[in-house]
Every structure is written in structure tokens, then in C-alpha cells.
Design an enzyme around this catalytic site. Structure first.
Site, PDB file in Angstrom:
ATOM      1  N   TRP A 102     -23.342 -19.232   4.488  1.00 18.60           N
ATOM      2  CA  TRP A 102     -22.380 -19.944   5.453  1.00 18.60           C
ATOM      3  C   TRP A 102     -20.979 -19.011   5.541  1.00 18.60           C
ATOM      4  CZ3 TRP A 102     -23.898 -23.400   8.316  1.00 18.60           C
ATOM      5  CH2 TRP A 102     -25.073 -23.984   7.968  1.00 18.60           C
ATOM      6  N   ASP A 172     -13.842 -23.317   3.122  1.00 16.34           N
ATOM      7  CA  ASP A 172     -15.098 -24.334   3.594  1.00 16.34           C
ATOM      8  C   ASP A 172     -15.482 -25.007   2.447  1.00 16.34           C
ATOM      9  OD1 ASP A 172     -17.363 -25.306   4.610  1.00 16.34           O
ATOM     10  OD2 ASP A 172     -18.294 -23.560   5.443  1.00 16.34           O
ATOM     11  N   LYS A 196     -22.259 -34.571   3.434  1.00 11.52           N
ATOM     12  CA  LYS A 196     -23.003 -33.991   2.005  1.00 11.52           C
ATOM     13  C   LYS A 196     -22.290 -35.053   0.737  1.00 11.52           C
ATOM     14  CE  LYS A 196     -23.315 -29.554   3.931  1.00 11.52           C
ATOM     15  NZ  LYS A 196     -24.687 -29.249   4.068  1.00 11.52           N
TER      16      LYS A 196
HETATM   17  C1  LIG Z   1     -20.915 -24.595   3.283  1.00 16.60           C
HETATM   18  C2  LIG Z   1     -21.378 -25.102   4.711  1.00 16.60           C
HETATM   19  N1  LIG Z   1     -20.322 -24.696   5.829  1.00 16.60           N
HETATM   20  C3  LIG Z   1     -20.993 -25.015   6.837  1.00 16.60           C
HETATM   21  C4  LIG Z   1     -22.076 -25.842   7.180  1.00 16.60           C
HETATM   22  C5  LIG Z   1     -22.080 -26.297   8.534  1.00 16.60           C
HETATM   23  O1  LIG Z   1     -21.730 -27.814   8.785  1.00 16.60           O
HETATM   24  P1  LIG Z   1     -22.039 -28.354  10.135  1.00 16.60           P
HETATM   25  O2  LIG Z   1     -23.566 -28.278  10.381  1.00 16.60           O
HETATM   26  O3  LIG Z   1     -21.617 -29.876   9.877  1.00 16.60           O
HETATM   27  O4  LIG Z   1     -21.445 -27.615  11.070  1.00 16.60           O
HETATM   28  C6  LIG Z   1     -22.787 -26.215   6.157  1.00 16.60           C
HETATM   29  C7  LIG Z   1     -23.903 -27.064   6.378  1.00 16.60           C
HETATM   30  O5  LIG Z   1     -24.727 -27.311   5.776  1.00 16.60           O
HETATM   31  C8  LIG Z   1     -22.247 -25.849   4.720  1.00 16.60           C
HETATM   32  O6  LIG Z   1     -23.297 -26.185   3.668  1.00 16.60           O
END
Ligand SMILES: Cc1ncc(COP(=O)(O)O)c(C=O)c1O
Length: 359
Positions: A102, A172, A196
Site C-alpha cells: 500500500w 494511511d 475494514k
Molecule cells: C492500507 C490500505 N490502503 C489503501 C487501501 C485501498 O483502499 P480503497 O480500496 O478503499 O481505495 C487499502 C485496501 O485494502 C489498504 O488496506
């Protein structure tokens, strides 16, 4: 009715109480004669729901008065682009810490808008650790420092908030928000998708310090401009009203359980017993360095990968759902967010022991 234990990384389990309350209120929200889904977002009833949502979030996370709370769309992925668009403020550089998949996606997106200084990276050891803070090389003329407190795929979590060398710190928190206490005043901005720990997919919470709101590039579209969204109470366009309501129910559930401190104790207990079971076994192995193991996402590999499909199939048959690891890392992953009860973790541990005994 039979409910399974859902170990999915997100969308993930919701508290049963919340689902029951939503069902109860589905057709007629508190005598209004309509569903929340049918309400105007500008009407009196929905305004009350929205105000309560913000107040409850502020209280749970102890968000100081000089921070604004936004409920946006586009997921954390939209934030990967909105952050540089809103925070660069004329600077050409931003600093990022790379601790997994991520972080990598956030970096890739930021590169469209600025030079990215990767202050530290654990890519060399396959993202199973967090680089020692003393070794970070933060560019001090960067507009901000971004990091990912919990890497959902690699199962790596910061246990403390890192020192940002005086830069505005951006986090994040998609996969660990509301799972542990945090000092919001250490951050310039934090963000998380709701799917989540906070509710269904479709809402992204952004907490931003007020003094950072004037840094957006003027060409940033209005819906992607934090200041404009603040001015409009996150309703610059029609928000996903029913999802806001569901997130609100989850926050009220959290509050009834004793707030984040109580939830953190529960999460520690759940994670500790699962890691202990993994460490004590000769079939299962968690590759992450102990001091940065995630309380939310617990990856593990089987010593004999040819057993993977049997492990997953029998787990499903036992009501233990979505234990397959992310395709980029393989193996298994148990996501044990706030709504996963301790009994779910106990059932998993029991199943793992039985599988090991019979294989
Ligand atoms: C740490 C993290 N950042 C970003 C995301 C992306 O999230 P979204 O699909 O809501 O854009 C996720 C999704 O699993 C994540 O776990």
C-alpha cells in the site's frame, strides 16, 4: 440463520448487533416513515445523522478542535492522489516511507504530482520489517512525510508514531483506524476507507489539520479539494447517505463496548493468541519481525504449500471464511478487525491445530 467467521481483509465482518439494528430500522427510521436510503441528504433527519456521525468519530478518536473531519468517496486510493494535490502547496517534493504494497501504491500515485523521496524502504527483506528510524533519510524540504501505519497485505504494523523530522505527517490508517489509541495531534492528516474497521465500503474518512487547508492547487477539482469539502460539510455532491448511517451505527457500537481503549485490549488479546498458536506450531509460520507484527492482518504460510488448498477448503467447511493470503504474497492471511469476536479467533486456532494434527 448461520453466520460464518469472515477473515476477509475488507470489506470485512460487521458487528452482528449493527446489522440487526440496520435491519430493524431499514423500512422506517425512528418513526420517519422512510428508510435512511430514501432521505434527502439536506433534510432535517439526515442532517441529524450526519452531525451525530461526526461528533461520535471526533469523540472516539479524541480528534482535537483544530482538525476537520471529512467523509469522502473514492477510497484510500483517491487519497493517494488528493494528498499531493492538496498538500504540496507549491513545493515539488514529498517524502514517503515504503513498508509494503500500500505504501508502494501511494508512492506511485504521488509521482504523478511531484518528486518522491523514499525516506526508507523494507523492500529488500520483502516487507517483513520496518526500517530503523535512525536510518530514514527524510528530505526536509519535502511538503510532508507519508507512511502506512498498517500494511494490510504484508501484515506489518508500526507500534509507535514515527518522528517526522518536523514535516507534516500523513498516515494511511485504512486497516488499523479505531483499533488502537492514537494521538491525533501528531498528524497533519490521516485517512482511512471504512470497509475494514468502521463499516461497509463506500466512505473514506479524512482528518486534516485546519492550517493545511489552503495549500491546494487551484486546478484541483472541487470534489477533490479538502477546503471545498470542509466548507460544504462533505456534501459538495450527494454523499453515500446509507453508508454514512451504517458507519455511524458501528461507531455507536464501539462506544458501547468501551471505546477505543477497550477495543485495543480486545485486539491485543486476539492477535497475541493467534501469533502464539502460529509460533508454537511446526506447520505454520509468520515471516514478519516480531516487533512489527500487525494486530489486524496476520499472514501465515504452511510449511508444505501443497496443503494450502486443503487447508482453505476445510476452513470454509468449518465456517472460517476468506483465509487465502493476497495473491502477491501467497499463503494465508487472517484479518481480525474490530468486529471479529474473540470466539472467531479461538475457532480459527482450534481449526489450525486440528488440521496440523491430521496432516
Ligand atoms: C492500507 C490500505 N490502503 C489503501 C487501501 C485501498 O483502499 P480503497 O480500496 O478503499 O481505495 C487499502 C485496501 O485494502 C489498504 O488496506
Amino acid at each position: 440463520m448461520s453466520r460464518i467467521y469472515n477473515f476477509s481483509a475488507g470489506p470485512s465482518m460487521l458487528p452482528l448487533e449493527v446489522l440487526e439494528q440496520a435491519r430493524e430500522e431499514l423500512l422506517d427510521w425512528r418513526g420517519s416513515g422512510m428508510s435512511v436510503m430514501e432521505m434527502s441528504h439536506r433534510g432535517k433527519q439526515f442532517s441529524a445523522i450526519a452531525e451525530q456521525l461526526e461528533a461520535d468519530f471526533r469523540k472516539l478518536l479524541a480528534v482535537p478542535d483544530n482538525y476537520r473531519i471529512l467523509f469522502l468517496q473514492g477510497g484510500a486510493t483517491a487519497q493517494f492522489a488528493m494528498i499531493p494535490q492538496n498538500l504540496l502547496g507549491g513545493r515539488s517534493k514529498a517524502s514517503y516511507v515504503n513498508t509494503g504494497a500500500w505504501s508502494g501504491k501511494a508512492i506511485k500515485e504521488a509521482k504523478k504530482y511531484c518528486q518522491v523521496n523514499v525516506a526508507a524502504s523494507s523492500a529488500e527483506d520483502n516487507f517483513t520489517s520496518i526500517p530503523d528510524r535512525a536510518e530514514w533519510r527524510i528530505d526536509t524540504d519535502a511538503a510532508y512525510l507519508h507512511y502506512t501505519p498498517n500494511e494490510t497485505i504484508h501484515g506489518v504494523e508500526f507500534q509507535d508514531i514515527p518522528d517526522a523530522a518536523g514535516l507534516p505527517l500523513v498516515a494511511d490508517m485504512s486497516s488499523n483506524i479505531l483499533s488502537r489509541e492514537v494521538d491525533v495531534s501528531r498528524f497533519a492528516l490521516l485517512y482511512a476507507g471504512t470497509q475494514k474497521n468502521m463499516g461497509p465500503a463506500g466512505v473514506t474518512v479524512v482528518v486534516v489539520r485546519e492550517d493545511l487547508l489552503d495549500n491546494a492547487d487551484q486546478r484541483v477539482p472541487s470534489v477533490f479539494n479538502y477546503a471545498q469539502q470542509v466548507k460544504n460539510g462533505s456534501m459538495l455532491n450527494t454523499p453515500p447517505t446509507y453508508n454514512w448511517y451504517l458507519v455511524g451505527l458501528v461507531l455507536q457500537w464501539l462506544e458501547r463496548l468501551g471505546g477505543i481503549a477497550a477495543m485495543e485490549r480486545r485486539n491485543i488479546a486476539k492477535a497475541d493468541k493467534l501469533y502464539q498458536a502460529i509460533d508454537a506450531s511446526s506447520l505454520y509460520h509468520n515471516p514478519v519481525q516480531r516487533q512489527c507484527r500487525s494486530r489486524m492482518n496476520v499472514p501465515f504460510i504452511l510449511a508444505d504449500a501443497s496443503l494450502d488448498s486443503a487447508f482453505l477448503a476445510q476452513a470454509e467447511a468449518n465456517g472460517l471464511h476468506a483465509l487465502k493470503g493476497h495473491r502477491s504474497v501467497g499463503g494465508m492471511r487472517a484479518s481480525i478487525y474490530n468486529a471479529m469476536p474473540e470466539e472467531g479467533v479461538d475457532a480459527l486456532i482450534q481449526y489450525m491445530a486440528e488440521f496440523e494434527r491430521t496432516h
